[in-house]
Design a protein around this motif. Structure first.
Motif, PDB file in Angstrom:
ATOM      1  N   GLN A 140      56.302  21.167  -3.315  1.00  0.00           N
ATOM      2  CA  GLN A 140      56.961  21.771  -4.473  1.00  0.00           C
ATOM      3  C   GLN A 140      56.924  23.290  -4.388  1.00  0.00           C
ATOM      4  N   VAL A 141      55.790  23.835  -3.925  1.00  0.00           N
ATOM      5  CA  VAL A 141      55.682  25.285  -3.743  1.00  0.00           C
ATOM      6  C   VAL A 141      56.720  25.770  -2.734  1.00  0.00           C
ATOM      7  N   LEU A 142      56.819  25.101  -1.599  1.00  0.00           N
ATOM      8  CA  LEU A 142      57.760  25.517  -0.550  1.00  0.00           C
ATOM      9  C   LEU A 142      59.209  25.413  -1.011  1.00  0.00           C
ATOM     10  N   ARG A 143      59.513  24.379  -1.752  1.00  0.00           N
ATOM     11  CA  ARG A 143      60.884  24.196  -2.230  1.00  0.00           C
ATOM     12  C   ARG A 143      61.282  25.330  -3.173  1.00  0.00           C
TER      13      ARG A 143
ATOM     14  N   MET B  42      54.865  34.008  -3.858  1.00  0.00           N
ATOM     15  CA  MET B  42      54.154  32.897  -3.238  1.00  0.00           C
ATOM     16  C   MET B  42      52.843  32.609  -3.963  1.00  0.00           C
ATOM     17  N   ALA B  43      52.068  33.652  -4.237  1.00  0.00           N
ATOM     18  CA  ALA B  43      50.780  33.458  -4.907  1.00  0.00           C
ATOM     19  C   ALA B  43      50.972  32.835  -6.283  1.00  0.00           C
ATOM     20  N   GLY B  44      51.991  33.272  -6.999  1.00  0.00           N
ATOM     21  CA  GLY B  44      52.235  32.733  -8.331  1.00  0.00           C
ATOM     22  C   GLY B  44      52.583  31.254  -8.305  1.00  0.00           C
ATOM     23  N   LEU B  45      53.402  30.847  -7.351  1.00  0.00           N
ATOM     24  CA  LEU B  45      53.765  29.433  -7.238  1.00  0.00           C
ATOM     25  C   LEU B  45      52.554  28.582  -6.867  1.00  0.00           C
ATOM     26  N   ILE B  46      51.723  29.087  -5.951  1.00  0.00           N
ATOM     27  CA  ILE B  46      50.529  28.343  -5.556  1.00  0.00           C
ATOM     28  C   ILE B  46      49.593  28.172  -6.751  1.00  0.00           C
ATOM     29  N   ARG B  47      49.358  29.258  -7.485  1.00  0.00           N
ATOM     30  CA  ARG B  47      48.482  29.170  -8.663  1.00  0.00           C
ATOM     31  C   ARG B  47      49.021  28.158  -9.665  1.00  0.00           C
ATOM     32  N   GLN B  48      50.290  28.257  -9.927  1.00  0.00           N
ATOM     33  CA  GLN B  48      50.921  27.411 -10.926  1.00  0.00           C
ATOM     34  C   GLN B  48      50.766  25.935 -10.603  1.00  0.00           C
ATOM     35  N   HIS B  49      51.050  25.559  -9.369  1.00  0.00           N
ATOM     36  CA  HIS B  49      51.056  24.133  -9.027  1.00  0.00           C
ATOM     37  C   HIS B  49      49.647  23.577  -8.857  1.00  0.00           C
ATOM     38  N   PHE B  50      48.720  24.365  -8.341  1.00  0.00           N
ATOM     39  CA  PHE B  50      47.367  23.835  -8.179  1.00  0.00           C
ATOM     40  C   PHE B  50      46.605  23.799  -9.495  1.00  0.00           C
TER      41      PHE B  50
ATOM     42  N   GLN C   3      56.030  29.604   7.683  1.00  0.00           N
ATOM     43  CA  GLN C   3      55.398  28.737   8.676  1.00  0.00           C
ATOM     44  C   GLN C   3      54.162  28.127   8.034  1.00  0.00           C
ATOM     45  N   LEU C   4      54.154  26.809   7.907  1.00  0.00           N
ATOM     46  CA  LEU C   4      53.020  26.105   7.313  1.00  0.00           C
ATOM     47  C   LEU C   4      52.069  25.672   8.417  1.00  0.00           C
ATOM     48  N   VAL C   5      50.825  26.118   8.333  1.00  0.00           N
ATOM     49  CA  VAL C   5      49.782  25.739   9.290  1.00  0.00           C
ATOM     50  C   VAL C   5      48.802  24.834   8.564  1.00  0.00           C
ATOM     51  N   SER C   6      48.613  23.632   9.064  1.00  0.00           N
ATOM     52  CA  SER C   6      47.697  22.679   8.446  1.00  0.00           C
ATOM     53  C   SER C   6      46.519  22.444   9.368  1.00  0.00           C
ATOM     54  N   SER C   7      45.320  22.737   8.873  1.00  0.00           N
ATOM     55  CA  SER C   7      44.127  22.592   9.691  1.00  0.00           C
ATOM     56  C   SER C   7      42.907  22.484   8.777  1.00  0.00           C
ATOM     57  N   PHE C   8      41.723  22.528   9.361  1.00  0.00           N
ATOM     58  CA  PHE C   8      40.490  22.476   8.582  1.00  0.00           C
ATOM     59  C   PHE C   8      40.195  23.844   7.987  1.00  0.00           C
TER      60      PHE C   8
END
Length: 284
Positions: free
Chosen positions: A110-113, A273-281, A125-130
């Motif tokens: 949802q954030v990316l969209r 970006m930061a605002g969308l991340i805060r909002q959704h999490f 670029q989305l990086v998924s890791s530990f």
């Protein structure tokens, strides 16, 4: 004369469908609940059909709502693409976002969209890791934003939400009743040691059924009812469920989901970006 669907009402309708309720949708849209409800009513009046089934405790789509949802998404995507192409020429470039595997869903898509709609010329670029790997990536300056799952929060980080860990297993499964309890965790999973320690304190014998680097292997093993796993509440996948163990398994600690952000030349992009991340999490 042809009737026109209101895009603002459609956006509220899609948000309610995707978040599961008016309250959460209002948070995503930065509107009041009454404003969202009014837009939904306006949309239902315009098509002359009930789009939401409000008889239960949670909001569900009617058959007409399900049909409209597909059209609504396409209409909004086309609208956002057109607006972005015609008006947003100021922001171009690349942005690297690092997210641990286990908290990609449900928030990050949802954030990316929404970010893509607001900044269509920024390539993410989305990086998924530990978490450990992501913090090293961030320290080297190779990521603009990272999310982490941690007990605490390092200097410069921001805790978005604190949620308990929960045991998960196969839907209707019985692996959690077995002794020794069979566990499935990744080699570098930070939840692993805490879960093992909690079992030791509770006197529950355990063994590692899966010791892997692959999240897919863990998902397959757990969904096949061959082992159990632990995740942050609210991030469990579609093929597993939270185990209602009635005290047979120990309670687990809470974990923080933290955000680390690197200053960017374009503060509007960074703030977006930061605002969308805060909002959704914070909706979790």
């Amino acid at each position: 004369m042809p009737r026109n669907l209101d895009l603002t009402s459609l956006r509220s309708f899609v948000a309610v469908a995707e978040t599961g309720g008016v309250t959460r949708a209002s948070g995503v849209l930065n509107l009041t609940q009454s404003a969202v409800s009014m837009q939904l009513k306006r949309l239902e009046d315009s098509v002359g059909l009930a789009l939401l089934d409000r008889s239960g405790r949670s909001v569900a789509l009617t058959s007409a709502g399900e049909q409209l949802l597909s059209y609504a998404r396409r209409m909004l995507d086309l609208n956002d693409e057109a607006i972005g192409k015609m008006t947003d020429t100021a922001f171009e470039g690349d942005l690297v976002l690092g997210v641990p595997h286990d908290i990609v869903y449900p928030a990050i898509p949802q954030v990316l969209r929404r970010f893509a709609a607001e900044f269509p010329r920024i390539r993410v670029q989305l990086v998924s890791s530990f978490t450990r790997n992501l913090k090293e990536l961030f320290a080297r300056g190779e990521a603009h934003f990272i999310l982490t799952t941690e007990d605490g929060c390092d200097q410069g980080g921001e805790t978005l939400v604190r949620k308990p860990l929960v045991w998960i297993g196969a839907p209707g499964g019985s692996a959690w009743r077995e002794r020794p309890l069979r566990l499935a965790f990744g080699n570098h999973c930070i939840f692993r040691a805490g879960a093992q320690a909690a079992l030791d304190r509770a006197g529950v014998p355990w063994e590692m059924a899966v010791d892997t680097m692959s999240d897919r292997t863990i998902e397959a093993t757990v969904s096949a009812d061959l082992a159990v796993h632990a995740v942050i509440a609210g991030t469990e996948g579609p093929h597993v469920e939270v185990i209602n163990h009635g005290g047979a398994l120990p309670e687990l600690t809470s974990q923080r989901i933290n955000l680390y952000a690197r200053p960017m030349v374009r503060s509007e992009v960074s703030d977006g970006m930061a605002g969308l991340i805060r909002q959704h999490f914070r909706m979790m």
